[in-house]
Design an enzyme around this catalytic site. Sequence first.
Site, PDB file in Angstrom:
ATOM      1  N   HIS A   1      33.777  42.844  26.926  1.00 14.05           N
ATOM      2  CA  HIS A   1      32.582  43.682  26.821  1.00 14.05           C
ATOM      3  C   HIS A   1      32.437  44.217  25.396  1.00 14.05           C
ATOM      4  O   HIS A   1      31.345  44.208  24.822  1.00 14.05           O
ATOM      5  CB  HIS A   1      32.671  44.893  27.763  1.00 14.05           C
TER       6      HIS A   1
ATOM      7  N   LYS B   1      28.839  49.252  46.125  1.00 10.99           N
ATOM      8  CA  LYS B   1      30.190  48.974  45.660  1.00 10.99           C
ATOM      9  C   LYS B   1      30.933  50.265  45.364  1.00 10.99           C
ATOM     10  O   LYS B   1      30.368  51.197  44.790  1.00 10.99           O
ATOM     11  CB  LYS B   1      30.177  48.125  44.384  1.00 10.99           C
TER      12      LYS B   1
ATOM     13  N   ARG C   1      29.997  33.724  29.630  1.00 13.02           N
ATOM     14  CA  ARG C   1      31.353  33.188  29.593  1.00 13.02           C
ATOM     15  C   ARG C   1      31.383  31.702  29.895  1.00 13.02           C
ATOM     16  O   ARG C   1      32.200  30.973  29.352  1.00 13.02           O
ATOM     17  CB  ARG C   1      32.234  33.921  30.617  1.00 13.02           C
TER      18      ARG C   1
ATOM     19  N   SER D   1      36.127  42.256  34.622  1.00 11.05           N
ATOM     20  CA  SER D   1      36.727  43.504  35.082  1.00 11.05           C
ATOM     21  C   SER D   1      37.421  43.322  36.421  1.00 11.05           C
ATOM     22  O   SER D   1      38.505  43.866  36.648  1.00 11.05           O
ATOM     23  CB  SER D   1      35.655  44.600  35.207  1.00 11.05           C
TER      24      SER D   1
END
Length: 161
Positions: A17, A41, A90, A127
Amino acid sequence: MRRAVCPGSFDPITNGHLDIIERASKLYDVVHVAVLINKNKQGMFTIEERIALIEETTAQYGNIEVESHSGLLVDFCRDRGIPAIIKGLRAVSDFDYELQMAQMNHGLTGVETLFVPTSPTYSFLSSSLVKEVASYGGDVSHLLPGVVNARLVERIAERKN
């Protein structure tokens, strides 16, 4: 003033990040880091803790503003006059999803999305993966800023007690 936003859950913020935020900070006068709230979440860190960790780890850049947001990212952008969203990619699988989001966001408000390829050093990093490895005792210190790693280790220990 050129402004952009780097959105995410940042639970916790990783070196991946930070790579994207730092690169964005060199291209824009102000980079907003939007900690997006997902009510479905349960995070490892509270929104306030995430904001504090991001502020601490990005202070050196000098042009980062951090705040939370619940709702559509394009509303965050519209309310602050931000014309661009910066997203790190990514892998090709990220692109498939992020392209759909970018097209939707542009269709809703005209906000542009700029894709930044993640450094190969962090191309696997998320994460969720960091939290999982750390919860089993794995050393993730090389993947996180020092203060974040220390806080993650503390949080995992708290949850085990």
